[in-house]
Design an enzyme around this catalytic site. Structure first.
Site, short mmCIF file in Angstrom:
data_model
loop_
_atom_site.label_atom_id
_atom_site.label_comp_id
_atom_site.label_asym_id
_atom_site.label_seq_id
_atom_site.Cartn_x
_atom_site.Cartn_y
_atom_site.Cartn_z
N HIS A 160 57.49 62.38 19.88
CA HIS A 160 58.37 62.24 21.03
C HIS A 160 59.75 61.81 20.54
O HIS A 160 59.88 60.98 19.64
CB HIS A 160 57.84 61.16 21.99
N CYS B 89 53.66 66.98 21.93
CA CYS B 89 52.49 66.15 22.26
C CYS B 89 51.45 66.98 23.01
O CYS B 89 50.86 67.88 22.44
CB CYS B 89 52.93 64.91 23.04
#
Length: 483
Positions: free
Chosen positions: A425, A325
């Site tokens: 994630h 991310c």
């Protein structure tokens, strides 16, 4: 109208989150329609809800324990610290903006509390039981008048309370007595009993102290939970990760605004993992740049403190570099940010062929993807995304095939020389992928391949809940609740 049970703690880290998780699983298995609730949570570990909004990872886990799909109703107020005494306020899953701690307490808190209590009222009407988690300590004198996560919630919900303390830290009897003495009479009356958490040893040795508490307050100790190794995330506590030693050395850069570090839980169980705070320490077999609540500010922190040069040097010396991310965005060529930091174009670390532009709409979605990175080509993975940015690369890491169950085709991430980055994630919770990745590094280091131990969150919840149920007087709790 359903009932409410509240779990308060004598301090932060007393074990409230996991006790609520265990109670949700225990009571759901006994046939009750149970949901979790926390009016306000301050956390950088978040996850997407069924509505597409953002909630704390703790309430996400508790929803799974209840057999429910995670909803923003279970955590209406989420505060995401940004540093400098400021936090992003997320209400019902949607960002409302950034405020200082003082402005929040004086101007926003009461309005949001009233709205959160309407959400709680609705949950009570719809379900047999709401298990409510408190926050920190309920009796901090300087904060109590502003506290909207503890006893005000308990009294509003007409809930019965459990007061939990971490005996492994020491001072637990004093913590319980201090908390009880500082509670107001009506708050003290709502407490049904005490729970001692993380006890090591013979519980019978606690009898004099337990007798003292019952004699003084007329409240029983309802459980002594033994210290239990588990793989469930301890909310916002890097210190809770096991300090395992392994043949591979994995390093994670401890960014000032590190977020969603639960992504790396599976790596801790068979490898040497540490969180790095100084650039001269960077020399691991694998170096990970994690997610960040403030990506550009953390990138500039890395640059100012020499981490970018040290990371490039470690990469040249053979370290494999991974970004997740915000970490992926930092590893690219450039970030254009007119949204979060508003710093415009900022040069990245340059290990990945990617360009990132921040957008005003935040993406919070469950994902299924297909890996394009050659060592794991075609492998299916799943996880979630929580991000503002959109990145562009001619060498994507994967292609997203499903967003919240809807079919799509969207390349994401980037692949470089001995490096990759992804928005997914939870990528390492895909154990087949993790095994493929780690064995690639092991082979390079002349080590034999190993099988990555597979485990599931559901199994870990069950295992932990069974320990709690054996050591907690659940029948008496139900009786006190009138169930």
């Amino acid at each position: 109208m359903g009932k409410a049970l509240m779990v308060l703690g004598t301090s932060s880290g007393a074990g409230k989150s996991l006790l609520v998780t265990a109670l949700c699983r225990i009571l759901s298995k006994r046939g009750y329609d149970v949901v979790p609730f926390k009016s306000q949570n301050m956390s950088l570990n978040s996850a997407p809800s069924i509505e597409g909004g953002e909630i704390s990872r703790a309430q996400y886990l508790q929803a799974i324990a209840c057999g429910k799909r995670p909803s923003v109703r279970f955590n209406p107020i989420l505060l995401k610290p940004e540093g400098g005494m400021r936090s992003q306020v997320v209400f019902m899953g949607k960002p409302m903006g950034s405020v200082s701690a003082r402005d929040y307490m004086l101007s926003r808190k009461e309005e949001l509390f009233r709205k959160a209590m309407k959400v709680l009222d609705g949950l009570k009407e719809e379900h047999d039981l709401v298990v409510i988690e408190g926050a920190g300590s309920p009796v901090e004198i300087n904060l109590k008048d502003y506290d909207i996560a503890n006893t005000r919630v308990m009294l509003h919900a007409k809930a019965r309370g459990l007061l939990v303390t971490d005996i492994d830290r020491g001072g637990s009897f004093a913590s319980i007595v201090g908390t009880m003495e500082l509670l107001r009479p009506e708050e003290r009356e709502a407490i049904m009993g005490f729970v001692f958490n993380r006890f090591r040893g013979d519980a019978s040795l606690l009898k004099p102290g337990l007798d003292y508490l019952e004699e003084r307050y007329g409240k029983p100790t309802l459980g002594v939970i033994p210290y239990t190794e588990h793989r469930l995330p301890e909310e916002d506590s890097l210190a809770e990760f096991p300090k395992a030693k392994g043949e591979l050395h994995i390093q994670i850069i401890k960014l000032p605004h590190i977020s969603n570090f639960t992504d790396f839980e599976p790596l801790h169980w068979a490898n040497g993992v540490d969180y790095v705070t100084r650039p001269e320490e960077l020399k691991g077999d694998v170096i990970i740049v994690p997610g960040s609540k403030n990506t550009v500010e953390d990138l500039l922190w890395m640059r100012e403190n020499g981490f970018d040069d040290a990371l490039r040097e470690a990469h040249r010396e053979g370290s494999f570099v991974v970004g997740v991310c915000g970490g992926f965005q930092m590893l690219g060529k450039v970030i254009i940010d007119e949204v979060e930091s508003r710093r415009g174009a900022v040069k990245g670390i340059g290990l990945l062929p990617a360009r990132t532009v921040f957008e005003r709409t935040k993406r919070t979605n469950h994902l299924r993807a297909e890996i394009l990175w050659k060592p794991a080509l075609g492998m299916g993975v799943e996880g979630y995304e929580i991000r503002f940015g959109r990145s562009f690369s001619r060498r994507p890491f994967s292609v997203i095939r499903e967003v919240n169950g809807a079919r799509t085709f969207e390349p994401e991430g980037a692949v470089g020389e001995r490096a990759f980055g992804t928005y997914i994630h939870g990528i390492f919770h895909n154990f087949a992928f993790t095994g493929r990745f780690l064995n690639l590094i092991r082979k390079e280091r002349g080590l034999e391949p190993v099988s990555v131990e597979r485990w599931s969150i559901e199994e870990e919840i069950d295992r932990f809940a069974e320990v709690v149920e054996r050591n907690l007087d659940v029948d008496r709790i139900l009786s006190e609740l009138g169930l």
